[in-house]
Design a protein around this motif. Structure first.
Motif, PDB file in Angstrom:
ATOM      1  N   ASN A   1      -9.232  12.166   8.226  1.00 11.28           N
ATOM      2  CA  ASN A   1     -10.462  11.383   8.098  1.00 11.28           C
ATOM      3  C   ASN A   1     -11.241  11.789   6.852  1.00 11.28           C
ATOM      4  O   ASN A   1     -12.461  11.924   6.867  1.00 11.28           O
ATOM      5  CB  ASN A   1     -11.339  11.538   9.351  1.00 11.28           C
ATOM      6  CG  ASN A   1     -12.426  10.478   9.420  1.00 11.28           C
ATOM      7  OD1 ASN A   1     -12.272   9.382   8.866  1.00 11.28           O
ATOM      8  ND2 ASN A   1     -13.523  10.790  10.065  1.00 11.28           N
ATOM      9  N   LEU A   2     -10.508  11.995   5.753  1.00 14.87           N
ATOM     10  CA  LEU A   2     -11.101  12.352   4.466  1.00 14.87           C
ATOM     11  C   LEU A   2     -10.593  11.368   3.422  1.00 14.87           C
ATOM     12  O   LEU A   2      -9.604  10.677   3.633  1.00 14.87           O
ATOM     13  CB  LEU A   2     -10.714  13.778   4.059  1.00 14.87           C
ATOM     14  CG  LEU A   2     -11.126  14.913   5.002  1.00 14.87           C
ATOM     15  CD1 LEU A   2     -10.464  16.213   4.556  1.00 14.87           C
ATOM     16  CD2 LEU A   2     -12.633  15.076   5.046  1.00 14.87           C
ATOM     17  N   SER A   3     -11.254  11.315   2.279  1.00 19.46           N
ATOM     18  CA  SER A   3     -10.759  10.467   1.194  1.00 19.46           C
ATOM     19  C   SER A   3      -9.616  11.191   0.485  1.00 19.46           C
ATOM     20  O   SER A   3      -9.503  12.422   0.528  1.00 19.46           O
ATOM     21  CB  SER A   3     -11.876  10.165   0.197  1.00 19.46           C
ATOM     22  OG  SER A   3     -12.217  11.334  -0.527  1.00 19.46           O
ATOM     23  N   VAL A   4      -8.765  10.406  -0.190  1.00 18.62           N
ATOM     24  CA  VAL A   4      -7.656  10.997  -0.940  1.00 18.62           C
ATOM     25  C   VAL A   4      -8.192  11.917  -2.029  1.00 18.62           C
ATOM     26  O   VAL A   4      -7.657  13.000  -2.265  1.00 18.62           O
ATOM     27  CB  VAL A   4      -6.778   9.890  -1.566  1.00 18.62           C
ATOM     28  CG1 VAL A   4      -5.707  10.489  -2.472  1.00 18.62           C
ATOM     29  CG2 VAL A   4      -6.131   9.057  -0.474  1.00 18.62           C
ATOM     30  N   THR A   5      -9.276  11.502  -2.689  1.00 26.65           N
ATOM     31  CA  THR A   5      -9.880  12.332  -3.736  1.00 26.65           C
ATOM     32  C   THR A   5     -10.338  13.666  -3.179  1.00 26.65           C
ATOM     33  O   THR A   5     -10.140  14.715  -3.802  1.00 26.65           O
ATOM     34  CB  THR A   5     -11.072  11.594  -4.376  1.00 26.65           C
ATOM     35  OG1 THR A   5     -10.611  10.361  -4.932  1.00 26.65           O
ATOM     36  CG2 THR A   5     -11.694  12.433  -5.471  1.00 26.65           C
TER      37      THR A   5
ATOM     38  N   GLN B   1      -1.710   9.246   3.684  1.00 31.47           N
ATOM     39  CA  GLN B   1      -1.506   9.415   5.125  1.00 31.47           C
ATOM     40  C   GLN B   1      -2.196  10.675   5.628  1.00 31.47           C
ATOM     41  O   GLN B   1      -2.827  10.681   6.678  1.00 31.47           O
ATOM     42  CB  GLN B   1      -0.012   9.487   5.439  1.00 31.47           C
ATOM     43  CG  GLN B   1       0.708   8.152   5.347  1.00 31.47           C
ATOM     44  CD  GLN B   1       2.177   8.264   5.713  1.00 31.47           C
ATOM     45  OE1 GLN B   1       2.748   9.353   5.710  1.00 31.47           O
ATOM     46  NE2 GLN B   1       2.781   7.140   6.029  1.00 31.47           N
ATOM     47  N   MET B   2      -2.087  11.733   4.840  1.00 28.50           N
ATOM     48  CA  MET B   2      -2.726  12.988   5.213  1.00 28.50           C
ATOM     49  C   MET B   2      -4.238  12.829   5.219  1.00 28.50           C
ATOM     50  O   MET B   2      -4.932  13.301   6.125  1.00 28.50           O
ATOM     51  CB  MET B   2      -2.310  14.087   4.237  1.00 28.50           C
ATOM     52  CG  MET B   2      -2.933  15.446   4.526  1.00 28.50           C
ATOM     53  SD  MET B   2      -2.361  16.671   3.335  1.00 28.50           S
ATOM     54  CE  MET B   2      -3.375  18.069   3.828  1.00 28.50           C
ATOM     55  N   ALA B   3      -4.757  12.147   4.190  1.00 28.56           N
ATOM     56  CA  ALA B   3      -6.201  11.924   4.110  1.00 28.56           C
ATOM     57  C   ALA B   3      -6.689  11.108   5.306  1.00 28.56           C
ATOM     58  O   ALA B   3      -7.734  11.401   5.890  1.00 28.56           O
ATOM     59  CB  ALA B   3      -6.552  11.211   2.803  1.00 28.56           C
TER      60      ALA B   3
ATOM     61  N   LEU C   1       0.811  -1.221   0.000  1.00 29.20           N
ATOM     62  CA  LEU C   1       0.000   0.000   0.000  1.00 29.20           C
ATOM     63  C   LEU C   1       0.841   1.266   0.000  1.00 29.20           C
ATOM     64  O   LEU C   1       0.347   2.347  -0.324  1.00 29.20           O
ATOM     65  CB  LEU C   1      -0.940   0.006   1.219  1.00 29.20           C
ATOM     66  CG  LEU C   1      -2.044  -1.052   1.227  1.00 29.20           C
ATOM     67  CD1 LEU C   1      -2.848  -0.958   2.509  1.00 29.20           C
ATOM     68  CD2 LEU C   1      -2.952  -0.895   0.016  1.00 29.20           C
ATOM     69  N   SER C   2       2.115   1.137   0.358  1.00 29.54           N
ATOM     70  CA  SER C   2       2.985   2.319   0.379  1.00 29.54           C
ATOM     71  C   SER C   2       3.475   2.689  -1.016  1.00 29.54           C
ATOM     72  O   SER C   2       4.105   3.724  -1.198  1.00 29.54           O
ATOM     73  CB  SER C   2       4.193   2.065   1.290  1.00 29.54           C
ATOM     74  OG  SER C   2       5.033   1.054   0.754  1.00 29.54           O
ATOM     75  N   VAL C   3       3.190   1.844  -2.003  1.00 30.21           N
ATOM     76  CA  VAL C   3       3.637   2.083  -3.383  1.00 30.21           C
ATOM     77  C   VAL C   3       2.492   2.690  -4.178  1.00 30.21           C
ATOM     78  O   VAL C   3       1.369   2.171  -4.170  1.00 30.21           O
ATOM     79  CB  VAL C   3       4.107   0.776  -4.049  1.00 30.21           C
ATOM     80  CG1 VAL C   3       4.565   1.035  -5.480  1.00 30.21           C
ATOM     81  CG2 VAL C   3       5.231   0.144  -3.244  1.00 30.21           C
ATOM     82  N   ALA C   4       2.767   3.785  -4.854  1.00 26.45           N
ATOM     83  CA  ALA C   4       1.739   4.446  -5.670  1.00 26.45           C
ATOM     84  C   ALA C   4       1.479   3.634  -6.934  1.00 26.45           C
ATOM     85  O   ALA C   4       2.344   3.506  -7.792  1.00 26.45           O
ATOM     86  CB  ALA C   4       2.189   5.856  -6.034  1.00 26.45           C
TER      87      ALA C   4
ATOM     88  N   HIS D   1       5.591  16.935   4.690  1.00 22.64           N
ATOM     89  CA  HIS D   1       6.131  16.379   5.938  1.00 22.64           C
ATOM     90  C   HIS D   1       5.725  14.923   6.073  1.00 22.64           C
ATOM     91  O   HIS D   1       6.496  14.076   6.506  1.00 22.64           O
ATOM     92  CB  HIS D   1       5.602  17.180   7.139  1.00 22.64           C
ATOM     93  CG  HIS D   1       6.012  16.596   8.449  1.00 22.64           C
ATOM     94  ND1 HIS D   1       7.309  16.617   8.893  1.00 22.64           N
ATOM     95  CD2 HIS D   1       5.282  15.929   9.405  1.00 22.64           C
ATOM     96  CE1 HIS D   1       7.386  16.019  10.076  1.00 22.64           C
ATOM     97  NE2 HIS D   1       6.170  15.588  10.399  1.00 22.64           N
ATOM     98  N   GLU D   2       4.463  14.608   5.655  1.00 26.47           N
ATOM     99  CA  GLU D   2       3.999  13.217   5.685  1.00 26.47           C
ATOM    100  C   GLU D   2       4.865  12.379   4.750  1.00 26.47           C
ATOM    101  O   GLU D   2       5.126  11.208   5.003  1.00 26.47           O
ATOM    102  CB  GLU D   2       2.529  13.127   5.252  1.00 26.47           C
ATOM    103  CG  GLU D   2       1.556  13.813   6.196  1.00 26.47           C
ATOM    104  CD  GLU D   2       1.429  13.067   7.498  1.00 26.47           C
ATOM    105  OE1 GLU D   2       1.846  11.895   7.558  1.00 26.47           O
ATOM    106  OE2 GLU D   2       0.927  13.650   8.463  1.00 26.47           O
ATOM    107  N   ASP D   3       5.291  13.008   3.640  1.00 32.17           N
ATOM    108  CA  ASP D   3       6.133  12.283   2.676  1.00 32.17           C
ATOM    109  C   ASP D   3       7.494  11.971   3.289  1.00 32.17           C
ATOM    110  O   ASP D   3       8.059  10.935   3.069  1.00 32.17           O
ATOM    111  CB  ASP D   3       6.271  13.156   1.415  1.00 32.17           C
ATOM    112  CG  ASP D   3       6.975  12.438   0.298  1.00 32.17           C
ATOM    113  OD1 ASP D   3       7.127  11.221   0.381  1.00 32.17           O
ATOM    114  OD2 ASP D   3       7.379  13.115  -0.675  1.00 32.17           O
TER     115      ASP D   3
END
Length: 439
Positions: free
Chosen positions: A357-361, A351-353, A63-66, A437-439
């Motif tokens: 508590n939001l979706s990535v989209t 991670q930010m999403a 899951l860590s791979v785009a 920073h999450e990156d």
């Protein structure tokens, strides 16, 4: 299909996958440690349509791979425990008195004993967590055994099993059953076929110069032709990017035909339109667009006109989309915001999403909206329009940003009717720093 895991798990899953050789071409990839999964995927991702992992741990690393490729894992369900319990009691003739488990939850273990009508022994359970490793699980079992709390350890991991055997701990390994493998393969195949079908769906874009009749009345025919030629050149390049076909329908209106898969890739899953910035800089007039998907050409065309109508109702120069389920998406932003959609790692954005508590989209579209508005204050009602959500949902998003220090209350705007509208100041720079920073 790539089948990834330790040698014995890969061998079993590969043998079962060959049963579906009419539609499936499996290839085994063996690792020594699950931490190797991201490296394997980055090196070999283009080779496969989908990935199957031997368990939740390698899947978690994946899951860590785009990637847009479908990912699946073989579940160690309660039924997988039966084999281990059978081996302990009927093959090794051991008593089920005190046992430690990993990966499973307390409830799963208890229900397994209940289902096979065995008395529940003294059990110690260490469920899977995001940070768990085979070494950590081995330490968990070994410490319990050293303390005299268990007689038997049951693990789902080959590395844990081998380490426990080396330490002298009576250990047994849980294997996924052939039935579970077949079920997972069915799900994976159907999911991949559905994605492939969806990607090959027809995508139609209806594009129009806003207020074309007023422009014709207010300007010379030469200027109108220049505007149309300028837009047409941009759209020809856009059609080439999408490997599509462009048709001019006259009166400042154009139709672009392509496929859904290519369009979604080019628009970053319908978050940006790559030509908007170029249009706004070079075309002396606002241009709106509507994207439509559908199983049939008629459905896609109707959805595209519907999307264009919504875009023009909302304002000038907006682009909307309507998918095959009649869901409205948009407005879509310009590609000028590549600083978040390209430079930011997808895993960091996820991670930010998750933190918000939001979706990535939603996170992507929120950033796109802020960029498009070219201002840092916004009200819930305005945000709701741009995200095509309810005002209540927009207020929830703004509240989440405030709670995370990424936005602040900026006062109220008096309206002609009703209560004053609350405005929020969003710290875009801090939002981007938080993302990186999450990156």
């Amino acid at each position: 299909m790539a089948i990834v895991g330790p040698a014995d798990s890969v061998s079993l899953a590969y043998a079962v996958a060959l049963e579906r050789s009419d539609i499936l071409s499996p290839q085994g990839i063996v690792y020594q440690d699950a931490a190797q999964v991201p490296e394997i995927m980055r090196a070999r991702c283009p080779e496969f349509d989908m990935w199957l992992f031997s368990g939740i741990v390698p899947y978690h690393y994946a899951l860590s791979v785009a990637t847009h490729k479908p990912l699946f894992y073989l579940p160690h369900t309660g039924s997988s425990l039966y084999r281990a319990l059978f081996e302990i009691t009927y093959i090794k003739n051991l008593k089920l008195h005190r046992i430690s488990f990993d990966t499973f939850s307390q409830v799963e273990v208890e229900e397994t004993f209940k289902d096979i009508n065995l008395p529940l022994p003294t059990i110690y359970v260490k469920p899977f967590s995001d940070v768990a490793s085979a070494k950590e699980f081995a330490n968990h079992h070994y410490e319990l055994w050293q303390a005299g709390k268990i007689d038997i350890a049951i693990t789902c991991f080959l590395a844990t099993y081998e380490k426990l055997k080396e330490l002298g701990v009576p250990a047994f390994r849980v294997w996924t059953t052939r039935s579970n493998i077949r079920t997972t393969l069915d799900v994976a195949i159907n999911s991949c076929l559905a994605q492939r079908f969806k990607g090959s769906q027809l995508a139609i874009q209806q594009i129009a110069i806003d207020e074309y009749d007023n422009i014709v009345r207010a300007s010379s025919s030469y200027n109108v032709k220049r505007m149309e030629m300028c837009l047409y050149k941009i759209l020809v390049d856009y059609a080439e990017m999408l490997k599509g076909s462009l048709v001019s329908r006259g009166d400042g209106q154009y139709t672009l035909y392509s496929t859904r898969g290519i369009l979604e890739d080019s628009t970053h899953e319908l978050t940006v339109i790559p030509i908007l910035e170029e249009i706004s800089c070079q075309v002396k007039g606002a241009v709106s667009g509507g994207i439509g998907f559908g199983v049939t050409a008629y459905d896609a065309e109707q959805n595209a006109f519907h999307a264009l109508g919504i875009a023009q109702q909302k304002g000038k120069g907006l682009w909307m989309a309507v998918n095959d389920e009649r869901e409205v998406i948009g407005p879509l932003s310009s590609a000028v915001y590549l600083k978040y959609s390209v430079q930011a790692d997808a895993a960091a954005c996820k991670q930010m999403a998750d933190q918000l508590n939001l979706s990535v989209t939603t996170v992507n579209r929120l950033l796109a909206v802020i960029d498009k508005l070219d201002k840092d204050t916004i009200g819930a009602e305005e945000l709701a329009v741009y995200l095509s959500i309810t005002s209540r949902s927009a207020r929830r998003i703004l509240t989440i940003l405030v709670e995370n220090g990424l936005a602040e209350f900026a006062g109220e705007e008096m309206l002609a009717k009703g209560r004053p509208r609350k405005l929020y100041k969003i710290n875009l720079q801090l939002l981007l720093e938080h993302l990186h920073h999450e990156d």
